[in-house]
Write a protein that holds these residues in place. Structure first.
Motif, mmCIF file in Angstrom:
data_model
loop_
_atom_site.group_PDB
_atom_site.id
_atom_site.type_symbol
_atom_site.label_atom_id
_atom_site.label_comp_id
_atom_site.label_asym_id
_atom_site.label_seq_id
_atom_site.Cartn_x
_atom_site.Cartn_y
_atom_site.Cartn_z
ATOM 1 N N GLY A 152 -2.916 -1.032 -1.830
ATOM 2 C CA GLY A 152 -3.749 0.040 -1.096
ATOM 3 C C GLY A 152 -3.286 1.560 -2.060
ATOM 4 O O GLY A 152 -1.704 1.491 -2.142
ATOM 5 N N SER A 201 -8.104 4.302 -0.571
ATOM 6 C CA SER A 201 -8.316 2.544 -0.404
ATOM 7 C C SER A 201 -7.484 1.071 -0.047
ATOM 8 O O SER A 201 -5.673 1.713 -0.138
ATOM 9 N N ALA A 202 -8.161 -0.029 0.062
ATOM 10 C CA ALA A 202 -6.558 -1.108 0.851
ATOM 11 C C ALA A 202 -6.529 -1.590 -0.099
ATOM 12 O O ALA A 202 -5.591 -2.491 -0.186
ATOM 13 N N VAL A 259 -4.135 -2.123 7.606
ATOM 14 C CA VAL A 259 -3.091 -2.065 6.619
ATOM 15 C C VAL A 259 -2.165 -2.620 6.322
ATOM 16 O O VAL A 259 -1.554 -3.348 6.068
ATOM 17 N N ALA A 276 0.708 -1.154 -0.096
ATOM 18 C CA ALA A 276 0.237 0.002 0.147
ATOM 19 C C ALA A 276 1.081 1.165 0.234
ATOM 20 O O ALA A 276 2.216 1.160 0.648
#
Length: 293
Positions: A203, A280-281, A111, A100
């Motif tokens: 992500g 967003s993941a 996350v 991510a």
């Protein structure tokens, strides 16, 4: 196509992260060599597509084993399935990884933790399951895919960088612990940027910037070829793969102040577009709908 791709290979290869990118290319390489394959990733549909590609390429037999490598029990079940079907495992190649993008403090804790669980603990799960089967036989090749970012830290991927630094240490420790077993080998393959779906599916918590494949990226087949070659070696190895790697490492170590000053602006320029995107993941918790990650 090189000799290493075309010669017949009757070994059993377990490949994690096989639904896309480096894992998919590695599976296809072994398929071309007529190996027997166990393909693992989170996405059943994508795995089945890759399995069919491997069969067309020449694989002797292929098992699809949907597996989340961050779950040690699932990994054990997948290795048990391989042994039940084929009687042994000769090669285990751990290619799965997620990431991510964003400043450290902007990444949600869950996350960050999920990336560590997949990239580090998942790799450790694969290594443990592989080695406990290799050691009684005194034979087996374990390949862990790390990264250039396991020896050179960069901004905006703190969880990925932390996990890949740890992979380098894990590879070295496992090499040391298995030196007394001449047939058990542990290899680290450390790519630079690679043209895979990881950028599109990652992500993203960078406001008004979207990740893209860097222009310096290697093809995933280049890394897959290095994995296959490593698993042919009679001694444990570690290898940087990519034309960018050695210059980047030299700069990072010899002139760290210069590296730290330029790496942020460089990454923002080459790895992101100005296209706006919501936080967003990505595929951190679930594979994308296409399954190709």
């Amino acid at each position: 196509m090189t000799d290493i791709d075309t010669e017949r290979d009757t070994r059993v290869a377990v490949i994690t992260g096989a639904s896309s990118g480096i894992g998919r290319e590695t599976a296809l390489r072994y398929g071309e060599r007529h190996a027997r394959l166990v393909l693992a990733a989170r996405s059943d549909g994508a795995l089945r597509e890759v399995a069919e590609e491997c069969r067309r390429a020449g694989a002797s037999d292929v098992i699809v084993a949907p597996t989340d490598i961050s779950d040690a029990d699932q990994v054990e079940e997948m290795f048990d399935l391989a042994v039940q079907r084929f009687g042994r495992i000769d090669v285990a190649a751990q290619c799965a990884a997620i990431t991510a993008f964003g400043r450290f403090e902007d990444l949600p804790a869950e996350v960050f933790d999920a990336i560590i669980r997949t990239n580090l603990l998942g790799a450790a799960n694969v290594a443990r399951s592989a080695l406990t089967r290799f050691q009684p036989r005194g034979a087996g090749q374990l390949v862990l895919v790390g990264s250039l970012l396991g020896v050179t830290a960069v901004p905006y991927q703190s969880a990925y960088v932390a996990s890949k630094f740890a992979i380098c240490g894990l590879v070295r420790a496992l090499r040391q612990e298995n030196r007394h077993l001449p047939g058990v080998r542990v290899h680290g393959i450390y790519p630079g940027p690679v043209d895979t779906p990881v950028y599109a599916s990652a992500g993203n918590y960078l406001e008004q910037q979207t990740p893209r494949v860097p222009p310096t990226s290697d093809a995933p087949g280049t890394i897959a070829a290095a994995i296959v070659r490593a698993a042919e070696k009679s001694s444990s190895t570690e290898r940087q793969v990519g034309w960018l790697n050695l210059p980047a490492i030299a700069t990072y170590r010899l002139v760290p102040g210069v590296f730290d000053a330029v790496i942020g602006p460089l990454i923002r320029r080459v790895m992101f577009t100005a296209q706006s995107s919501a936080d967003s993941a990505g595929n951190v918790f679930e594979p994308p709908a296409t399954g190709r990650a």
